[in-house]
Design an enzyme around this catalytic site. Sequence first.
Site, PDB file in Angstrom:
ATOM      1  N   GLY A  13      -5.592 -33.839   4.963  1.00  0.00           N
ATOM      2  CA  GLY A  13      -6.955 -34.132   4.515  1.00  0.00           C
ATOM      3  C   GLY A  13      -7.594 -35.385   5.066  1.00  0.00           C
ATOM      4  O   GLY A  13      -8.605 -35.852   4.538  1.00  0.00           O
ATOM      5  N   ASN A  67      -4.842 -25.878   9.282  1.00  0.00           N
ATOM      6  CA  ASN A  67      -5.948 -25.253   8.566  1.00  0.00           C
ATOM      7  C   ASN A  67      -5.326 -24.311   7.548  1.00  0.00           C
ATOM      8  O   ASN A  67      -4.633 -23.364   7.932  1.00  0.00           O
ATOM      9  CB  ASN A  67      -6.823 -24.488   9.574  1.00  0.00           C
ATOM     10  CG  ASN A  67      -7.942 -23.727   8.911  1.00  0.00           C
ATOM     11  OD1 ASN A  67      -7.975 -23.563   7.689  1.00  0.00           O
ATOM     12  ND2 ASN A  67      -8.882 -23.245   9.708  1.00  0.00           N
ATOM     13  N   LEU A  95      -7.323 -31.613   0.090  1.00  0.00           N
ATOM     14  CA  LEU A  95      -8.107 -30.576   0.745  1.00  0.00           C
ATOM     15  C   LEU A  95      -9.048 -29.919  -0.246  1.00  0.00           C
ATOM     16  O   LEU A  95      -8.642 -29.573  -1.352  1.00  0.00           O
ATOM     17  CB  LEU A  95      -7.166 -29.506   1.312  1.00  0.00           C
ATOM     18  CG  LEU A  95      -6.018 -29.996   2.197  1.00  0.00           C
ATOM     19  CD1 LEU A  95      -5.068 -28.861   2.505  1.00  0.00           C
ATOM     20  CD2 LEU A  95      -6.562 -30.616   3.469  1.00  0.00           C
ATOM     21  N   TYR A 158     -21.840 -29.833  -9.109  1.00  0.00           N
ATOM     22  CA  TYR A 158     -20.447 -29.677  -8.674  1.00  0.00           C
ATOM     23  C   TYR A 158     -20.033 -28.204  -8.770  1.00  0.00           C
ATOM     24  O   TYR A 158     -19.202 -27.718  -7.995  1.00  0.00           O
ATOM     25  CB  TYR A 158     -19.513 -30.593  -9.471  1.00  0.00           C
ATOM     26  CG  TYR A 158     -18.199 -30.878  -8.782  1.00  0.00           C
ATOM     27  CD1 TYR A 158     -18.156 -31.483  -7.532  1.00  0.00           C
ATOM     28  CD2 TYR A 158     -16.991 -30.537  -9.391  1.00  0.00           C
ATOM     29  CE1 TYR A 158     -16.951 -31.742  -6.907  1.00  0.00           C
ATOM     30  CE2 TYR A 158     -15.777 -30.798  -8.776  1.00  0.00           C
ATOM     31  CZ  TYR A 158     -15.761 -31.403  -7.529  1.00  0.00           C
ATOM     32  OH  TYR A 158     -14.561 -31.650  -6.905  1.00  0.00           O
ATOM     33  N   LYS A 165     -11.381 -27.089  -9.221  1.00  0.00           N
ATOM     34  CA  LYS A 165     -10.561 -28.226  -9.661  1.00  0.00           C
ATOM     35  C   LYS A 165      -9.897 -27.942 -11.006  1.00  0.00           C
ATOM     36  O   LYS A 165      -8.789 -28.425 -11.267  1.00  0.00           O
ATOM     37  CB  LYS A 165     -11.407 -29.505  -9.733  1.00  0.00           C
ATOM     38  CG  LYS A 165     -11.879 -30.033  -8.370  1.00  0.00           C
ATOM     39  CD  LYS A 165     -10.749 -30.388  -7.432  1.00  0.00           C
ATOM     40  CE  LYS A 165     -11.238 -31.230  -6.248  1.00  0.00           C
ATOM     41  NZ  LYS A 165     -10.184 -31.432  -5.233  1.00  0.00           N
ATOM     42  N   ILE A 194     -16.591 -41.501  -4.652  1.00  0.00           N
ATOM     43  CA  ILE A 194     -16.462 -42.459  -3.548  1.00  0.00           C
ATOM     44  C   ILE A 194     -17.284 -41.908  -2.402  1.00  0.00           C
ATOM     45  O   ILE A 194     -17.349 -40.695  -2.213  1.00  0.00           O
ATOM     46  CB  ILE A 194     -14.973 -42.575  -3.112  1.00  0.00           C
ATOM     47  CG1 ILE A 194     -14.107 -43.140  -4.236  1.00  0.00           C
ATOM     48  CG2 ILE A 194     -14.837 -43.415  -1.843  1.00  0.00           C
ATOM     49  CD1 ILE A 194     -12.619 -43.265  -3.878  1.00  0.00           C
ATOM     50  N   ARG A 195     -17.910 -42.775  -1.609  1.00  0.00           N
ATOM     51  CA  ARG A 195     -18.635 -42.294  -0.416  1.00  0.00           C
ATOM     52  C   ARG A 195     -17.646 -41.895   0.668  1.00  0.00           C
ATOM     53  O   ARG A 195     -16.950 -42.733   1.223  1.00  0.00           O
ATOM     54  CB  ARG A 195     -19.589 -43.366   0.102  1.00  0.00           C
ATOM     55  CG  ARG A 195     -20.872 -43.436  -0.710  1.00  0.00           C
ATOM     56  CD  ARG A 195     -21.807 -44.450  -0.151  1.00  0.00           C
ATOM     57  NE  ARG A 195     -22.487 -43.974   1.045  1.00  0.00           N
ATOM     58  CZ  ARG A 195     -23.434 -44.673   1.674  1.00  0.00           C
ATOM     59  NH1 ARG A 195     -23.784 -45.852   1.234  1.00  0.00           N
ATOM     60  NH2 ARG A 195     -24.023 -44.167   2.733  1.00  0.00           N
ATOM     61  N   LEU A 197     -16.908 -38.482   3.821  1.00  0.00           N
ATOM     62  CA  LEU A 197     -17.581 -37.446   4.598  1.00  0.00           C
ATOM     63  C   LEU A 197     -17.995 -36.290   3.687  1.00  0.00           C
ATOM     64  O   LEU A 197     -19.117 -35.792   3.759  1.00  0.00           O
ATOM     65  CB  LEU A 197     -16.631 -36.945   5.699  1.00  0.00           C
ATOM     66  CG  LEU A 197     -17.183 -35.886   6.658  1.00  0.00           C
ATOM     67  CD1 LEU A 197     -18.326 -36.462   7.484  1.00  0.00           C
ATOM     68  CD2 LEU A 197     -16.091 -35.359   7.566  1.00  0.00           C
ATOM     69  N   ALA A 198     -17.076 -35.876   2.784  1.00  0.00           N
ATOM     70  CA  ALA A 198     -17.363 -34.747   1.888  1.00  0.00           C
ATOM     71  C   ALA A 198     -18.470 -35.095   0.907  1.00  0.00           C
ATOM     72  O   ALA A 198     -19.426 -34.334   0.740  1.00  0.00           O
ATOM     73  CB  ALA A 198     -16.096 -34.325   1.156  1.00  0.00           C
TER      74      ALA A 198
HETATM   75  O1  0WE Z   1     -14.607 -32.759  -4.509  1.00  0.00           O
HETATM   76  C1  0WE Z   1     -15.518 -33.390  -3.999  1.00  0.00           C
HETATM   77  C2  0WE Z   1     -16.148 -32.919  -2.696  1.00  0.00           C
HETATM   78  C3  0WE Z   1     -16.003 -31.467  -2.506  1.00  0.00           C
HETATM   79  C4  0WE Z   1     -16.786 -30.822  -1.410  1.00  0.00           C
HETATM   80  C5  0WE Z   1     -17.853 -31.391  -0.728  1.00  0.00           C
HETATM   81  C6  0WE Z   1     -18.513 -30.662   0.257  1.00  0.00           C
HETATM   82  C7  0WE Z   1     -19.698 -31.195   0.964  1.00  0.00           C
HETATM   83  C8  0WE Z   1     -19.986 -30.490   2.278  1.00  0.00           C
HETATM   84  C9  0WE Z   1     -16.412 -29.545  -1.088  1.00  0.00           C
HETATM   85  N1  0WE Z   1     -17.035 -28.822  -0.162  1.00  0.00           N
HETATM   86  C10 0WE Z   1     -18.068 -29.349   0.515  1.00  0.00           C
HETATM   87  N2  0WE Z   1     -18.694 -28.578   1.446  1.00  0.00           N
HETATM   88  C11 0WE Z   1     -19.649 -29.041   2.279  1.00  0.00           C
HETATM   89  O2  0WE Z   1     -20.228 -28.283   3.080  1.00  0.00           O
HETATM   90  N3  0WE Z   1     -15.993 -34.502  -4.648  1.00  0.00           N
HETATM   91  C12 0WE Z   1     -15.402 -34.933  -5.885  1.00  0.00           C
HETATM   92  C13 0WE Z   1     -17.153 -35.268  -4.142  1.00  0.00           C
HETATM   93  C14 0WE Z   1     -18.359 -34.706  -4.798  1.00  0.00           C
HETATM   94  O3  0WE Z   1     -18.894 -33.537  -4.365  1.00  0.00           O
HETATM   95  C15 0WE Z   1     -19.942 -33.247  -5.208  1.00  0.00           C
HETATM   96  C16 0WE Z   1     -20.064 -34.250  -6.175  1.00  0.00           C
HETATM   97  C17 0WE Z   1     -19.043 -35.193  -5.925  1.00  0.00           C
HETATM   98  C18 0WE Z   1     -18.740 -36.412  -6.702  1.00  0.00           C
HETATM   99  C19 0WE Z   1     -20.787 -32.158  -5.201  1.00  0.00           C
HETATM  100  C20 0WE Z   1     -21.802 -32.085  -6.165  1.00  0.00           C
HETATM  101  C21 0WE Z   1     -21.920 -33.058  -7.114  1.00  0.00           C
HETATM  102  C22 0WE Z   1     -21.054 -34.159  -7.132  1.00  0.00           C
END
Ligand code: 0WE
Length: 258
Positions: A13, A67, A95, A158, A165, A194-195, A197-198
């Site tokens: 990851g 992957n 992941l 989310y 999750k 946290i800031r 890429l995702a």
């Molecule tokens: O689990 C995560 C991130 C999960 C995630 C993020 C993305 C963005 C780009 C999964 N798949 C994708 N697919 C994409 O194309 N987090 C805990 C961070 C997160 O994500 C959110 C949050 C938070 C905090 C999404 C919506 C609202 C809050």
Amino acid sequence: MLDLTGKNALVTGIANNRSIAWGIAQQLHKAGANLGITYLSDEKGKMEKKVAELVEPLNPTLFLPCNVQNDEEIKTTFETIQDKWGSLDILIHCLAFAQKDDLSGDFSQTSREGFRTALEVSTYSLVQLAGAAKPLMTSGGSIVTLTYLGSIRAIPNYNVMGVAKAGLEASVRYLASELGSANIRVNAISAGPIRTLASSAVGGILDMIHHVEEVAPLRRTVTQTEVGNAAAFLCSDLASGITGQVLYVDAGYEIMGM
Ligand code: 0WE
């Protein structure tokens, strides 16, 4: 003392220097672990090059594409661990993926395909990797995954990731129950926002972070290093009595009611 000397740790990851998995890899390295790194391969090999440069200072002894939607890559990853290391002690699972249009709007409009993708990549992958790791964890082991508060609360947008999750946290309990007799512990860290890429790809993440800075007992968000330290603890003998748990590393945000 926190000591991971002589332990073989596979970290999944890492995408860039903001990845939580990168924070974890650094702290495992600091504690003396021998690292294997997997990355998500793309056609142009851009990710491979980027991650290879990033992790070079940690001297990984394995560096492989993995992957989780590709059974061949998973098979090769664990065959290589068997060949090169002989055994595995630590598996770090960082992941997750949901289609971007499933991370906003009405949850009730989540498509079958979007739901399937999110749970395959974000939830089933833990079960799959734990199953592959089990025969290699011959001296016991520690598996750590990352989760988020959206599993137990309805966090705006989310959506399907919250369901993924929730399934992940339940999978942690079932895996802990099964693998305990082999002295393999399985835990999750629920990190605050946290800031990364995702998260940066998600609209409104900065507002969420500012909210946490106002409400959390510690009046701030957490860092990748703090999550990394918690992961190193869970992987160490200091946590020998802990399995099946969700550990909140969120500056205390989860306890608050208002
Ligand atoms: O689990 C995560 C991130 C999960 C995630 C993020 C993305 C963005 C780009 C999964 N798949 C994708 N697919 C994409 O194309 N987090 C805990 C961070 C997160 O994500 C959110 C949050 C938070 C905090 C999404 C919506 C609202 C809050």
